[in-house]
Motif scaffolding. Sequence first.
Motif, PDB file in Angstrom:
ATOM      1  N   MET A 154       0.845  -1.203   0.000  1.00 42.46           N
ATOM      2  CA  MET A 154       0.000   0.000   0.000  1.00 42.46           C
ATOM      3  C   MET A 154       0.875   1.245   0.000  1.00 42.46           C
ATOM      4  SD  MET A 154      -2.968   1.225   2.683  1.00 42.46           S
ATOM      5  CE  MET A 154      -4.172   0.051   2.065  1.00 42.46           C
ATOM      6  N   LYS A 155       0.538   2.191  -0.866  1.00 44.29           N
ATOM      7  CA  LYS A 155       1.304   3.430  -0.956  1.00 44.29           C
ATOM      8  C   LYS A 155       0.773   4.461   0.039  1.00 44.29           C
ATOM      9  CE  LYS A 155       2.728   2.917  -5.762  1.00 44.29           C
ATOM     10  NZ  LYS A 155       2.738   3.531  -7.114  1.00 44.29           N
ATOM     11  N   THR A 156       1.626   5.437   0.343  1.00 43.40           N
ATOM     12  CA  THR A 156       1.264   6.476   1.314  1.00 43.40           C
ATOM     13  C   THR A 156       1.230   7.836   0.641  1.00 43.40           C
ATOM     14  OG1 THR A 156       2.293   5.253   3.126  1.00 43.40           O
ATOM     15  CG2 THR A 156       1.918   7.601   3.468  1.00 43.40           C
ATOM     16  N   MET A 157       0.218   8.613   0.971  1.00 38.29           N
ATOM     17  CA  MET A 157       0.126  10.004   0.517  1.00 38.29           C
ATOM     18  C   MET A 157       0.317  10.912   1.732  1.00 38.29           C
ATOM     19  SD  MET A 157      -3.069  12.207  -1.044  1.00 38.29           S
ATOM     20  CE  MET A 157      -3.259  11.238  -2.529  1.00 38.29           C
ATOM     21  N   SER A 158       1.342  11.757   1.673  1.00 41.63           N
ATOM     22  CA  SER A 158       1.600  12.710   2.750  1.00 41.63           C
ATOM     23  C   SER A 158       1.069  14.078   2.354  1.00 41.63           C
ATOM     24  CB  SER A 158       3.106  12.806   3.024  1.00 41.63           C
ATOM     25  OG  SER A 158       3.630  11.566   3.430  1.00 41.63           O
ATOM     26  N   HIS A 161      10.494  16.177   5.813  1.00 43.59           N
ATOM     27  CA  HIS A 161       9.980  15.217   6.791  1.00 43.59           C
ATOM     28  C   HIS A 161       8.924  14.273   6.221  1.00 43.59           C
ATOM     29  CE1 HIS A 161      11.871  18.087   9.586  1.00 43.59           C
ATOM     30  NE2 HIS A 161      11.869  17.096  10.462  1.00 43.59           N
ATOM     31  N   ALA A 162       8.359  14.596   5.069  1.00 45.98           N
ATOM     32  CA  ALA A 162       7.333  13.738   4.472  1.00 45.98           C
ATOM     33  C   ALA A 162       7.962  12.437   3.971  1.00 45.98           C
ATOM     34  CB  ALA A 162       6.645  14.460   3.322  1.00 45.98           C
ATOM     35  N   GLU A 163       7.315  11.319   4.244  1.00 47.06           N
ATOM     36  CA  GLU A 163       7.845  10.018   3.860  1.00 47.06           C
ATOM     37  C   GLU A 163       6.971   9.298   2.841  1.00 47.06           C
ATOM     38  OE1 GLU A 163       8.287   7.898   7.502  1.00 47.06           O
ATOM     39  OE2 GLU A 163       9.944   9.149   8.244  1.00 47.06           O
ATOM     40  N   GLY A 164       5.924   9.954   2.351  1.00 44.40           N
ATOM     41  CA  GLY A 164       4.983   9.297   1.453  1.00 44.40           C
ATOM     42  C   GLY A 164       5.526   9.048   0.059  1.00 44.40           C
ATOM     43  N   ASP A 165       4.843   8.145  -0.655  1.00 40.52           N
ATOM     44  CA  ASP A 165       5.164   7.895  -2.062  1.00 40.52           C
ATOM     45  C   ASP A 165       4.643   9.044  -2.922  1.00 40.52           C
ATOM     46  OD1 ASP A 165       6.126   4.959  -1.881  1.00 40.52           O
ATOM     47  OD2 ASP A 165       4.202   4.953  -0.817  1.00 40.52           O
ATOM     48  N   ASP A 173       1.425   9.225 -16.537  1.00 38.50           N
ATOM     49  CA  ASP A 173       1.729  10.211 -17.578  1.00 38.50           C
ATOM     50  C   ASP A 173       2.390  11.467 -17.020  1.00 38.50           C
ATOM     51  OD1 ASP A 173       0.603   8.575 -19.535  1.00 38.50           O
ATOM     52  OD2 ASP A 173      -1.418   9.389 -19.181  1.00 38.50           O
ATOM     53  N   TYR A 174       2.226  11.688 -15.715  1.00 33.49           N
ATOM     54  CA  TYR A 174       2.751  12.911 -15.106  1.00 33.49           C
ATOM     55  C   TYR A 174       3.457  12.595 -13.791  1.00 33.49           C
ATOM     56  CZ  TYR A 174      -0.397  15.145 -18.454  1.00 33.49           C
ATOM     57  OH  TYR A 174      -1.020  15.536 -19.608  1.00 33.49           O
ATOM     58  N   ASP A 175       4.371  13.506 -13.435  1.00 29.27           N
ATOM     59  CA  ASP A 175       5.078  13.417 -12.159  1.00 29.27           C
ATOM     60  C   ASP A 175       4.519  14.392 -11.134  1.00 29.27           C
ATOM     61  OD1 ASP A 175       7.401  11.633 -13.081  1.00 29.27           O
ATOM     62  OD2 ASP A 175       7.484  13.286 -14.502  1.00 29.27           O
ATOM     63  N   CYS A 176       3.709  15.329 -11.604  1.00 30.21           N
ATOM     64  CA  CYS A 176       3.147  16.351 -10.718  1.00 30.21           C
ATOM     65  C   CYS A 176       1.816  16.824 -11.272  1.00 30.21           C
ATOM     66  CB  CYS A 176       4.122  17.525 -10.594  1.00 30.21           C
ATOM     67  SG  CYS A 176       3.478  18.939  -9.656  1.00 30.21           S
ATOM     68  N   VAL A 177       0.853  16.983 -10.387  1.00 28.53           N
ATOM     69  CA  VAL A 177      -0.434  17.576 -10.751  1.00 28.53           C
ATOM     70  C   VAL A 177      -0.585  18.842  -9.921  1.00 28.53           C
ATOM     71  CG1 VAL A 177      -2.921  17.274 -10.940  1.00 28.53           C
ATOM     72  CG2 VAL A 177      -1.399  15.301 -11.220  1.00 28.53           C
ATOM     73  N   ASP A 228       0.627  26.768  -4.864  1.00 24.52           N
ATOM     74  CA  ASP A 228       1.574  25.786  -4.345  1.00 24.52           C
ATOM     75  C   ASP A 228       0.895  24.426  -4.167  1.00 24.52           C
ATOM     76  OD1 ASP A 228       3.720  27.553  -4.213  1.00 24.52           O
ATOM     77  OD2 ASP A 228       3.158  28.250  -2.215  1.00 24.52           O
ATOM     78  N   TYR A 229      -0.426  24.437  -4.152  1.00 22.49           N
ATOM     79  CA  TYR A 229      -1.219  23.220  -4.005  1.00 22.49           C
ATOM     80  C   TYR A 229      -0.939  22.273  -5.173  1.00 22.49           C
ATOM     81  CZ  TYR A 229      -5.554  20.410  -3.542  1.00 22.49           C
ATOM     82  OH  TYR A 229      -6.469  19.391  -3.398  1.00 22.49           O
ATOM     83  N   ARG A 230      -0.316  21.149  -4.880  1.00 27.47           N
ATOM     84  CA  ARG A 230       0.036  20.181  -5.916  1.00 27.47           C
ATOM     85  C   ARG A 230       0.305  18.820  -5.297  1.00 27.47           C
ATOM     86  NH1 ARG A 230       4.020  22.629  -9.172  1.00 27.47           N
ATOM     87  NH2 ARG A 230       3.007  24.561  -8.557  1.00 27.47           N
ATOM     88  N   LEU A 231       0.230  17.796  -6.119  1.00 37.04           N
ATOM     89  CA  LEU A 231       0.540  16.429  -5.701  1.00 37.04           C
ATOM     90  C   LEU A 231       1.721  15.953  -6.536  1.00 37.04           C
ATOM     91  CD1 LEU A 231      -0.310  13.993  -3.929  1.00 37.04           C
ATOM     92  CD2 LEU A 231      -1.731  13.234  -5.846  1.00 37.04           C
ATOM     93  N   MET A 232       2.777  15.495  -5.875  1.00 41.44           N
ATOM     94  CA  MET A 232       4.021  15.139  -6.559  1.00 41.44           C
ATOM     95  C   MET A 232       4.446  13.714  -6.246  1.00 41.44           C
ATOM     96  SD  MET A 232       6.099  18.670  -5.707  1.00 41.44           S
ATOM     97  CE  MET A 232       5.511  18.688  -4.005  1.00 41.44           C
ATOM     98  N   THR A 233       5.227  13.143  -7.154  1.00 42.48           N
ATOM     99  CA  THR A 233       5.808  11.831  -6.908  1.00 42.48           C
ATOM    100  C   THR A 233       7.025  11.965  -6.000  1.00 42.48           C
ATOM    101  OG1 THR A 233       7.242  11.989  -8.850  1.00 42.48           O
ATOM    102  CG2 THR A 233       5.063  11.002  -9.170  1.00 42.48           C
ATOM    103  N   ARG A 234       7.423  10.853  -5.414  1.00 43.51           N
ATOM    104  CA  ARG A 234       8.607  10.861  -4.562  1.00 43.51           C
ATOM    105  C   ARG A 234       9.851  11.268  -5.349  1.00 43.51           C
ATOM    106  NH1 ARG A 234      10.757  12.041  -0.201  1.00 43.51           N
ATOM    107  NH2 ARG A 234       8.798  11.343   0.714  1.00 43.51           N
ATOM    108  N   GLN A 235       9.944  10.848  -6.602  1.00 42.15           N
ATOM    109  CA  GLN A 235      11.106  11.191  -7.422  1.00 42.15           C
ATOM    110  C   GLN A 235      11.243  12.702  -7.584  1.00 42.15           C
ATOM    111  OE1 GLN A 235      10.935   9.903 -11.517  1.00 42.15           O
ATOM    112  NE2 GLN A 235      13.141  10.135 -11.824  1.00 42.15           N
ATOM    113  N   MET A 236      10.125  13.396  -7.826  1.00 42.90           N
ATOM    114  CA  MET A 236      10.186  14.843  -7.983  1.00 42.90           C
ATOM    115  C   MET A 236      10.553  15.529  -6.676  1.00 42.90           C
ATOM    116  SD  MET A 236       7.328  17.473  -9.503  1.00 42.90           S
ATOM    117  CE  MET A 236       7.574  19.257  -9.421  1.00 42.90           C
ATOM    118  N   VAL A 237       9.999  15.068  -5.574  1.00 40.37           N
ATOM    119  CA  VAL A 237      10.304  15.663  -4.272  1.00 40.37           C
ATOM    120  C   VAL A 237      11.778  15.472  -3.929  1.00 40.37           C
ATOM    121  CG1 VAL A 237       9.859  15.523  -1.790  1.00 40.37           C
ATOM    122  CG2 VAL A 237       7.954  15.486  -3.402  1.00 40.37           C
TER     123      VAL A 237
END
Length: 313
Positions: free
Chosen positions: A1-5, A89-93, A120-124, A163-172
């Motif tokens: 299971m993946k985590t969203m921080s 400090h965020a550890e989510g995927d 298809d995207y790394d950031c929304v 600034d409101y966005r959802l990113m992958t761990r790779q981008m972060v």
Amino acid sequence: MKTMSLIVPCYNEEPTIEIFYNTVEKVFNDHPDEFKDIHHEYLFINDGSSDGTLAEFRKLNTAHPDVVHYVSFSRNFGKEAGLAAGLQHAEGDYIAVMDVDLQDPPELLPKMLTTLESGDYDCVGTMREDRKGEPVIRSFFSRAFYSVINKISKVQIIPNARDYRLMTRQMVDAILAMPEYNRFSKGIFNWVGFKTTYLKFENAPRSAGETHWSFWQLVNYSIEGIIDFSDVPLKIATFIGGLFAFIAVIGMIFVIVRKLMFGDSVGGWASMVTLLLFIGGIQLFCLGIIGNYIGKIYLETKHRPLYIVQEKK
């Protein structure tokens, strides 16, 4: 299971925290299919608040220790420090950045996650369709800022983007690889690249409380963004200096020729003093531009931490 921080920077936001938590939880509960393989967690950042913000974090953490976490600074370090702390400090995927005042609609989270999981995207990211409800003068200067910075910087910043966005761990991880002290997140998000798409939403009022951003704070923040992502102001200062040096040489030649040909002294002392004051003002203006860049260098070389953590859970 993946985590969203969910990273939520806060400064004196006591009235909004519980409203925010309940509203976002409702979104997760109302969309079980989209979030069935996702464990979500909150990471609140207390940026040296002087009200009961920290007490609200403690209360939520006690009630939901596996879901709610917080980092509390020793004093107010500013918005950029709060964002940096959240990312570190965020550890989510998947990592989301949100404002606690609900001007960033959490109803977009299911669509943001679905779009990101498509691969298809790394950031929304998100952007406002308009600036309805905002003072006219603030909207004017906001448009002017985006117009200027996108003309003088190689990094293009989307107007009205939040600034409101959802990113992958790779981008972060790529963002965290940028250790600079002077940070302008809107530029950093775009500088690192990665495929990004934007969702539009209508501007909404705050859920509670009042904004802590004054007009002049926004102006200073804009100036910092320009300095952090463009050296054009330095080139302008160089051009102005060269132009006035050239005009001064022409003026000297004119005065010498006039003296040799006509033998009279040059009149117009009032105009000369005015001109000297004008040139002096231009020089101070250019020194101010250079000083801003030198000040940034000075802060970078001190190697001070972006923030100091006093408490975290």
